[in-house]
Design an enzyme around this catalytic site. Structure first.
Site, short mmCIF file in Angstrom:
data_model
loop_
_atom_site.label_atom_id
_atom_site.label_comp_id
_atom_site.label_asym_id
_atom_site.label_seq_id
_atom_site.Cartn_x
_atom_site.Cartn_y
_atom_site.Cartn_z
N ILE A 80 0.90 -1.15 0.00
CA ILE A 80 0.00 0.00 0.00
C ILE A 80 0.94 1.21 0.00
CG2 ILE A 80 -0.25 -0.19 2.54
CD1 ILE A 80 -2.92 1.21 2.38
N SER A 81 0.74 2.13 -0.94
CA SER A 81 1.67 3.24 -1.10
C SER A 81 1.67 4.16 0.13
CB SER A 81 1.31 4.07 -2.33
OG SER A 81 1.22 3.25 -3.47
N GLN A 82 2.78 4.90 0.28
CA GLN A 82 2.90 5.92 1.32
C GLN A 82 1.74 6.92 1.15
OE1 GLN A 82 6.17 8.37 0.26
NE2 GLN A 82 6.37 9.36 2.25
#
Ligand code: SAH
Length: 213
Positions: A60-62
């Site tokens: 899950i991206s930053q």
């Protein structure tokens, strides 16, 4: 654990502080419960300033990167959005708050399944998730046009499918480059061609499909 407070802090210190000021975007990040989109064992890190593993070797991206990409799309309430790389479904939820409908594609069945489960915990319903190779575009209707296309995995070049599936005035946000470092690119479809803008370096998991790696 006070997740609401953590979410407010995330918006203030990670997103607003780095220059994202669009009120609707900030509100979406305050309202979507990110801790519902990470594995149970990582709940306490859900609001940290970094990506987190979600299984199948994906992340899950930053939060800031999601905010930057979403704000570059300049979404309006009547926009239809194509999202490539559903992952956890977190960004799908953010997009649902800002657009009319989100069409999301994930190549891993297991991730699509858990994304659907995560999204069921929200009150959102303006999305569809398909398991397919996203580089081919929306599987149901290849001639469909989107006001915005957001690609959450790194391409080695801009797949022509995405250019073809953008509506006039539509925006495509995509990381393009080598396997381990890319630039965040925005293409805007205009009458006389595509405008290309570069928003700097980034690192994403690879976009794996017919028109990329
Ligand atoms: N936006 C996501 C981040 C997902 S990471 C989130 O908020 O959680 C990128 C995702 O792209 C991974 O889940 C990966 O499996 C997926 N992916 C990679 N290549 C793909 C392709 N060709 N089609 C669809 N999904 C792809």
């Amino acid at each position: 654990m006070n997740f609401k407070k953590q979410r407010k802090n995330m918006v203030r210190t990670q997103i607003k502080a780095r220059g994202i000021t669009d009120k609707k975007v900030l509100k979406a990040f305050e309202n979507v419960k990110r801790h519902l989109f990470v594995p149970e064992s990582k709940r306490l890190q859900a609001y940290a300033d970094r990506p987190l593993a979600i299984g199948s070797g994906q992340t899950i991206s930053q939060p800031y990167i999601v905010a930057l990409m979403v704000s570059l799309l300049n979404l309006g309430e009547s926009d239809n959005v194509l999202e490539i790389g559903t992952g956890s479904g977190y960004q799908t939820a953010i997009l649902c708050k800002l657009a009319k409908k989100v069409y999301s594609i994930e190549r891993y069945e297991s991730l699509a399944k858990s994304a659907r489960k995560n999204l069921e915990k929200t009150k959102l319903s303006n999305y569809e998730i398909k398991v397919a190779d996203g580089t081919l575009g929306w599987p149901e209707n290849k001639n469909m046009k989107f006001d915005a296309i957001i690609v959450s995995a790194a391409a080695n070049q801009i797949p022509k499918t995405f250019k073809e599936q953008l509506a006039m005035g539509g925006r495509l946000v995509i990381p393009v480059g080598s396997r381990f470092s890319q630039n965040l690119i925005r293409l805007t479809k205009k009458k006389d061609g595509f405008e290309e803008e570069n928003f700097g370096g980034c690192v994403f998991v690879p976009l794996i499909g017919k028109h990329s790696w």
